[in-house]
Design a protein around this motif. Structure first.
Motif, short mmCIF file in Angstrom:
data_model
loop_
_atom_site.label_atom_id
_atom_site.label_comp_id
_atom_site.label_asym_id
_atom_site.label_seq_id
_atom_site.Cartn_x
_atom_site.Cartn_y
_atom_site.Cartn_z
N ILE A 2 0.84 -1.20 0.00
CA ILE A 2 0.00 0.00 0.00
C ILE A 2 0.87 1.25 0.00
CG2 ILE A 2 -1.67 1.34 1.34
CD1 ILE A 2 -2.87 -1.33 2.27
N ALA A 3 1.94 1.24 0.82
CA ALA A 3 2.84 2.39 0.86
C ALA A 3 3.52 2.62 -0.49
CB ALA A 3 3.89 2.18 1.95
N LEU A 4 3.78 1.55 -1.23
CA LEU A 4 4.39 1.66 -2.55
C LEU A 4 3.36 1.96 -3.64
CD1 LEU A 4 6.93 -1.33 -2.41
CD2 LEU A 4 7.44 1.12 -2.23
N ASN A 5 2.11 2.09 -3.25
CA ASN A 5 1.02 2.39 -4.19
C ASN A 5 0.80 1.26 -5.19
OD1 ASN A 5 -1.04 4.23 -4.74
ND2 ASN A 5 0.07 5.12 -6.45
N ARG A 6 1.10 0.03 -4.79
CA ARG A 6 0.87 -1.14 -5.63
C ARG A 6 -0.43 -1.80 -5.15
NH1 ARG A 6 6.95 -3.64 -6.12
NH2 ARG A 6 5.80 -5.40 -7.01
N ILE A 7 -1.51 -1.04 -5.31
CA ILE A 7 -2.79 -1.41 -4.73
C ILE A 7 -3.36 -2.68 -5.35
CG2 ILE A 7 -5.12 -0.58 -4.25
CD1 ILE A 7 -2.86 0.97 -2.86
N GLY A 8 -3.14 -2.85 -6.64
CA GLY A 8 -3.71 -4.00 -7.33
C GLY A 8 -3.20 -5.33 -6.84
N GLU A 9 -2.10 -5.34 -6.08
CA GLU A 9 -1.51 -6.59 -5.59
C GLU A 9 -1.96 -6.95 -4.18
OE1 GLU A 9 2.79 -6.76 -6.27
OE2 GLU A 9 2.58 -5.04 -7.62
N THR A 10 -2.91 -6.19 -3.64
CA THR A 10 -3.24 -6.38 -2.22
C THR A 10 -4.49 -7.20 -1.90
OG1 THR A 10 -4.49 -4.29 -2.11
CG2 THR A 10 -2.13 -4.18 -1.67
N PRO A 11 -5.38 -7.53 -2.85
CA PRO A 11 -6.64 -8.17 -2.44
C PRO A 11 -6.49 -9.44 -1.63
CG PRO A 11 -6.81 -7.44 -4.71
CD PRO A 11 -5.39 -7.23 -4.29
N GLU A 12 -5.64 -10.36 -2.08
CA GLU A 12 -5.49 -11.63 -1.35
C GLU A 12 -4.89 -11.42 0.02
OE1 GLU A 12 -6.68 -14.56 -2.00
OE2 GLU A 12 -7.62 -13.70 -3.78
N LEU A 22 -12.31 -3.14 9.91
CA LEU A 22 -12.98 -2.73 8.67
C LEU A 22 -13.10 -1.21 8.60
CD1 LEU A 22 -15.78 -5.44 8.62
CD2 LEU A 22 -13.94 -5.21 6.94
N SER A 23 -13.40 -0.58 9.72
CA SER A 23 -13.54 0.88 9.75
C SER A 23 -12.22 1.59 9.44
CB SER A 23 -14.05 1.34 11.11
OG SER A 23 -15.33 0.79 11.37
N ALA A 24 -11.10 0.91 9.69
CA ALA A 24 -9.79 1.52 9.46
C ALA A 24 -9.33 1.42 8.00
CB ALA A 24 -8.74 0.86 10.36
N LEU A 25 -10.04 0.66 7.17
CA LEU A 25 -9.60 0.44 5.79
C LEU A 25 -9.50 1.73 4.98
CD1 LEU A 25 -11.37 -2.91 4.85
CD2 LEU A 25 -8.95 -2.53 5.37
N PRO A 26 -10.47 2.64 5.05
CA PRO A 26 -10.33 3.88 4.26
C PRO A 26 -9.07 4.65 4.60
CG PRO A 26 -12.58 3.62 5.02
CD PRO A 26 -11.78 2.57 5.73
N GLN A 27 -8.70 4.66 5.86
CA GLN A 27 -7.47 5.36 6.25
C GLN A 27 -6.25 4.59 5.74
OE1 GLN A 27 -7.05 6.03 10.44
NE2 GLN A 27 -5.15 7.17 10.24
N MET A 28 -6.31 3.25 5.83
CA MET A 28 -5.19 2.45 5.38
C MET A 28 -4.88 2.68 3.91
SD MET A 28 -4.77 -1.73 5.32
CE MET A 28 -4.98 -1.92 7.07
N TYR A 29 -5.93 2.78 3.10
CA TYR A 29 -5.75 2.98 1.65
C TYR A 29 -5.85 4.46 1.27
CZ TYR A 29 -6.01 -2.03 0.57
OH TYR A 29 -5.75 -3.38 0.46
N GLY A 30 -5.82 5.34 2.25
CA GLY A 30 -6.06 6.75 1.99
C GLY A 30 -5.04 7.41 1.08
N ARG A 31 -3.80 6.89 1.02
CA ARG A 31 -2.76 7.53 0.22
C ARG A 31 -2.67 6.97 -1.20
NH1 ARG A 31 2.76 7.99 3.40
NH2 ARG A 31 3.14 9.46 1.70
N ALA A 64 -10.90 1.48 -4.08
CA ALA A 64 -12.25 1.07 -3.69
C ALA A 64 -12.61 -0.27 -4.32
CB ALA A 64 -13.26 2.14 -4.09
N ASN A 65 -12.27 -0.46 -5.57
CA ASN A 65 -12.58 -1.73 -6.25
C ASN A 65 -11.82 -2.90 -5.65
OD1 ASN A 65 -14.30 -0.38 -7.98
ND2 ASN A 65 -12.79 -0.14 -9.60
N VAL A 66 -10.55 -2.66 -5.31
CA VAL A 66 -9.73 -3.71 -4.71
C VAL A 66 -10.30 -4.11 -3.35
CG1 VAL A 66 -7.50 -4.09 -3.58
CG2 VAL A 66 -7.58 -3.27 -5.94
N VAL A 67 -10.66 -3.12 -2.54
CA VAL A 67 -11.22 -3.43 -1.23
C VAL A 67 -12.56 -4.14 -1.37
CG1 VAL A 67 -12.18 -2.37 0.85
CG2 VAL A 67 -9.97 -1.62 -0.02
#
Length: 594
Positions: free
Chosen positions: A136-146, A164-173, A181-184
């Motif tokens: 997530i920090a590297l902005n490689r969001i597509g590799e995170t679903p599994e 679950l409530s913390a997910l928007p903050q986790m992916y906020g950057r 949003a699609n990955v989550v």
């Protein structure tokens, strides 16, 4: 007598070596405190248990890895630590290798260490979490679903909603909010369907959709959360946020929930949103309900006092402030916390005394404020008191003398001075200070807009139009600029068709805005379309009872012969704001006495 024993010396060597390694590790800080680029870093390395059966070579590798890292060669330290981790299979060493890379700002190497750790220990929750956070920090969001799916599967049920409530903050950057949003959503497939976790999951997804600009999707998520559990309040913050973003349909979700007598915190939060939308009567109704049903909920009393003071209901405001102070004094034994909670009440009390022209009492309330964070507000009120006593130079000097070591502090000081000068109707002086503000913040459209409005107050309509046209070019959806120019033209009876087009454009960007609707009604009146003007102004006043809208609506009614209703509307406007210039000028010009 001492003698040389190879076994003893070997034990001493190993003990000393391990002690040195642990000492080196304990004094190393892997990442800057609060640095979000190091999502998984720790403050100090955790090395293998000193009691573990580790050979001297592994000890040496750890020791040398720490020394090379501390001496400025994190690349070599990383390699040594990762090799030690692979040979030992120890989680702490994998973590340390990743942390060395993070400290060196080498995200790819940190990811390699985390992935090696996960490969060696595929069921390790910590290894999975490190890998997820680094991706997530590297902005490689597509590799995170599994990885996210595995993380959620390993969270205890009692902690699932909070995670679950913390997910928007986790992916906020994430740079691509829609992808995030699609990955989550993909990772939450099971959680979204489950009655126990669905409300929190849909709410988290809704917040991420909203961050991506997908308001319709966010509204759908809020509805789905409530469909799974209509009694849950977890989706209410999302619904309130949607209201703030102008999604009208979200309000029905809030009001339906309020009908079930929810917690007072929710009703108060709803009132705050209504206040931000300047829907004061509706906000007051909600706050009065809270103070009636939950009279010991002190936050509602303070908000209600603010509204009552604004409406010039001074005795009611004083009662509400007294109740708030009683509750605040009884709520905590921490003197510092108590002082902070009372600061806003003291400011309101000072404003109340100021309205009564009791300047001594106002100053006594301000003197109670010793919270550094609120001193600017206190000094602004002091400056207002000085100005009302004719000491305008002293008031301006007081504001100019406030601390201003940073651009933000300087801006607040100048804004306070502009506000003071506006209250005094010293518009030329206010424009001069506002121009100074804009010079320091040339890209701030809000400040430029305020400069345009002050230019109009001074009679310089050419400057006003130039500034507003500049804003339209810089930010085409800045609806305030279209509305302001259209209203100004209508007020002066100039280029009325152009004025109508400008105001209509503003309504496209802010549909339903009562003040823009008021402007459109006013230009229709200037064009002679009294029926349409009356319809628009009546709707605007119903949505937002305001003294200026009352002035316009009353004048249309007066001109059509309905003087009784015009007088009633003006009377309500005076109750709302007896000092409104537009209303007072209208009454004087028409010779009306409501």
């Amino acid at each position: 007598m001492d003698y040389y024993d190879p076994m003893v010396q070997s034990h001493r060597f190993r003990t000393a070596l391990l002690t040195a390694a642990l000492l080196a590790a304990s004094t190393t800080v892997w990442a800057q405190s609060g640095d979000q680029e190091h999502p998984a870093s720790t403050e100090a390395a955790t090395l293998p248990d000193p009691g573990a059966q580790l050979d001297a070579e592994l000890f040496y590798e750890i020791f040398l890895g720490e020394l090379t890292t501390r001496s400025g060669d994190p690349g070599a330290g990383y390699s040594l630590m990762l090799e030690a981790a692979r040979r030992s299979g120890d989680s702490a060493l994998y973590r340390r290798a990743a942390d060395i890379a993070l400290q060196a700002r080498s995200g790819d190497y940190a990811l390699a260490a985390a992935r090696a750790w996960k490969e060696a220990q595929p069921q390790s929750r910590e290894a999975n979490r490190y890998t997820l956070q680094i991706l997530i920090a590297l902005n490689r969001i597509g590799e995170t679903p599994e990885l996210l799916r595995q993380e959620l599967a390993q969270i205890p049920p009692a902690s699932k909603a909070a995670a679950l409530s913390a997910l928007p903050q986790m992916y906020g950057r994430a740079s691509d909010k829609t992808l995030a949003a699609n990955v989550v959503e993909q990772a939450l497939a099971d959680e979204l369907r489950h009655p126990a976790t669905g409300p929190a999951a849909w709410t988290a997804l809704g917040r991420m959709r909203l961050a991506a600009g997908n308001k319709a999707g966010a509204l759908d998520a809020a509805r789905r959360a409530l469909a799974l559990d209509g009694a849950s309040e977890v989706a209410m913050p999302l619904a309130l946020e949607l209201m703030e973003e102008g999604v009208r349909e979200a309000e029905s979700l809030v009001t339906a929930h309020l009908a079930k007598q929810p917690a007072p915190e929710l009703r108060t939060a709803y009132a705050r949103v209504l206040l931000s939308q300047q829907r004061y009567p509706a906000a007051r109704q909600q706050l009065e309900t809270v103070t009636r049903d939950k009279p010991d909920f002190r936050e509602a009393w303070l908000a209600l006092a603010t509204l009552q003071l604004q409406d010039n209901r001074l005795p009611d405001a004083e009662k509400s402030l007294q109740r708030y102070i009683e509750l605040a004094n009884a709520a905590t034994s921490d003197p510092d916390l108590q002082r902070r909670s009372l600061t806003q009440a003291y400011l309101l009390y000072a404003q109340l005394a100021e309205k009564k022209k009791d300047y001594t009492a106002a100053e006594s309330w301000l003197a109670r404020i010793d919270n550094a964070e609120e001193m600017l507000s206190a000094q602004r009120r002091r400056a207002s008191l000085l100005a009302q006593q004719g000491k305008i130079a002293d008031a301006r000097a007081l504001l100019r003398g406030l601390p201003g070591h940073t651009p933000a502090q300087t801006r607040l000081k100048l804004q306070a001075e502009v506000q003071l000068l506006q209250e005094l109707r010293w518009y030329k002086e206010a424009l001069a200070v506002q121009t100074e503000l804009v010079a320091q913040n040339p890209d701030d459209n809000e400040l430029v807009y305020d400069q345009a409005m002050l230019a109009e107050k001074t009679g310089d309509t050419v400057m006003m139009e130039q500034l507003l046209r500049q804003l339209m070019a810089r930010q085409p959806d800045f609806h305030h600029a279209y509305n302001a120019l259209g209203y100004s033209l209508a007020e002066r009876g100039l280029r009325l068709e152009e004025a109508k087009g400008l105001i209509a454009k503003a309504l496209e960007y802010a549909p339903g805005d009562p003040f823009i609707t008021d402007s459109l009604g006013w230009v229709e009146f200037r064009l002679g379309n009294n029926t349409e003007a009356l319809r628009l102004l009546t709707a605007a006043f119903k949505t937002r009872p305001d003294a200026e809208i009352a002035a316009h609506l009353g004048e249309v009614l007066w001109s059509t012969g309905d003087r009784a209703r015009a007088t009633s509307v003006w009377r309500e406007g005076l109750r709302l704001n007896p000092d409104n210039e537009t209303l007072k000028d209208t009454l004087k010009r028409l010779g009306a006495k409501p």
